[in-house]
Design a protein around this motif. Sequence first.
Motif, mmCIF file in Angstrom:
data_model
loop_
_atom_site.group_PDB
_atom_site.id
_atom_site.type_symbol
_atom_site.label_atom_id
_atom_site.label_comp_id
_atom_site.label_asym_id
_atom_site.label_seq_id
_atom_site.Cartn_x
_atom_site.Cartn_y
_atom_site.Cartn_z
ATOM 1 N N VAL A 145 0.835 -1.156 0.085
ATOM 2 C CA VAL A 145 -0.030 -0.125 0.057
ATOM 3 C C VAL A 145 0.850 1.046 0.016
ATOM 4 O O VAL A 145 0.553 2.193 -0.448
ATOM 5 C CB VAL A 145 -0.999 -0.127 1.450
ATOM 6 C CG1 VAL A 145 -1.541 1.343 1.218
ATOM 7 C CG2 VAL A 145 -1.842 -1.260 1.238
ATOM 8 N N GLU A 168 -5.802 -5.692 -7.173
ATOM 9 C CA GLU A 168 -5.828 -4.561 -6.790
ATOM 10 C C GLU A 168 -7.342 -3.969 -6.228
ATOM 11 O O GLU A 168 -8.122 -4.816 -6.758
ATOM 12 C CB GLU A 168 -5.261 -3.416 -8.109
ATOM 13 C CG GLU A 168 -5.130 -1.873 -7.666
ATOM 14 C CD GLU A 168 -4.176 -1.821 -6.660
ATOM 15 O OE1 GLU A 168 -4.906 -2.028 -5.323
ATOM 16 O OE2 GLU A 168 -3.058 -1.683 -6.717
ATOM 17 N N ARG A 172 -7.343 2.212 -4.798
ATOM 18 C CA ARG A 172 -5.797 2.480 -4.992
ATOM 19 C C ARG A 172 -5.229 2.461 -6.286
ATOM 20 O O ARG A 172 -4.348 2.577 -6.621
ATOM 21 C CB ARG A 172 -5.380 1.153 -4.332
ATOM 22 C CG ARG A 172 -5.226 1.187 -2.803
ATOM 23 C CD ARG A 172 -4.113 0.320 -2.242
ATOM 24 N NE ARG A 172 -4.760 -0.208 -0.756
ATOM 25 C CZ ARG A 172 -4.833 -1.443 -0.549
ATOM 26 N NH1 ARG A 172 -4.301 -2.319 -1.505
ATOM 27 N NH2 ARG A 172 -5.216 -2.071 0.293
ATOM 28 N N ARG A 175 -3.271 5.353 -7.886
ATOM 29 C CA ARG A 175 -2.057 5.677 -7.320
ATOM 30 C C ARG A 175 -1.126 4.431 -7.758
ATOM 31 O O ARG A 175 0.143 4.746 -8.184
ATOM 32 C CB ARG A 175 -1.882 5.503 -5.714
ATOM 33 C CG ARG A 175 -2.826 6.708 -5.008
ATOM 34 C CD ARG A 175 -2.479 6.726 -3.837
ATOM 35 N NE ARG A 175 -1.179 7.076 -3.202
ATOM 36 C CZ ARG A 175 -1.111 8.120 -2.375
ATOM 37 N NH1 ARG A 175 -2.109 8.617 -1.734
ATOM 38 N NH2 ARG A 175 0.041 8.424 -2.286
ATOM 39 N N THR A 176 -1.528 3.229 -8.034
ATOM 40 C CA THR A 176 -0.741 2.107 -8.612
ATOM 41 C C THR A 176 -0.421 2.492 -10.041
ATOM 42 O O THR A 176 0.819 2.274 -10.611
ATOM 43 C CB THR A 176 -1.568 0.958 -8.619
ATOM 44 O OG1 THR A 176 -1.656 0.632 -7.003
ATOM 45 C CG2 THR A 176 -0.648 -0.320 -9.112
#
Length: 279
Positions: A145, A168, A172, A175-176
């Motif tokens: 994370v 995933e 998130r 951001r990934t």
Amino acid sequence: MNSRTDHPLDPGLYIVATPIGNLGDITLRAIETLRGVTAVACEDTRVTGKLLNHLGISVRMIRYDDHADQASRERLIARMRAEPVALVSDAGTPLVSDPGFRLVRDAQKAGISVTSLPGPVAAIAGLTLSGLPNDRFMFAGFLPVKDKARRDVLSELADIPATLIFYETAPRLTRTLQAIHETLPNREIAVARELTKKFEECRTGYPLDLLAYYETKPPKGEIVLMIAPPTPGETNTEDADALLREALATSKPSQAASHVAKLTGLDRKELYARAMALK
Ligand code: SAM
């Protein structure tokens, strides 16, 4: 002898895959086995209760995850010596980013018969939809994370000659994607969402394009994220940084960026930004 089926199951552990969204994906063997066992070890009795209810099966449920203490694992294993016990997770294949590893290992060590009933697994469903090479793939579970840890894992896996598959979550994803853009900007990636469900979709493209898309259309639901293998001669950002550092020893950031852009084909503006950061 188990009175609930014409074909009694032998004692032991039965690892049973269950649907990842579409209840129609349960296999005939899974139904037969869930009907034949005397107990089902599961992550969440409410989730598994719904599935069993849908199948018209009434069987004892025992909550289990790999954080369970040794004593409860031993009790389950003692039961498997005398009776057939199923292991399921909330969705898909147990042990795949889900509990079961310790139970299976301890059961095998204890000489229990263990068998696995294959079925849905989001990683494989995603891979088949991705349009990315599938002759070699590596499942890498969830990315960390924290930003730095996530980037470190991406760099660690960058040179593996296989399509990388990650699980995933929707909150998130952007951001990934940003981290992939910063680490592996030239790799094709695929985002497979809500597999087997009504709003299933799979988008394949470069990190920046997918980032732009999901920033304007925040994703919902469950996600499998895949990254294409490296192409021969490809430069990742770690290699680019090394080249930049070398060039910065004798030139200004703008010259270093132009030089490395020529060598690698990477974007000059982004290389300039990295050169400024490295300076
Ligand atoms: N054991 C499961 C399997 O066999 O795929 C995975 C369990 S893991 C805790 C849950 C993650 O799997 C989700 O966060 C998502 O990344 C992925 N996943 C599960 N169902 C999915 C679906 N229908 N579509 C896309 N991804 C899914």
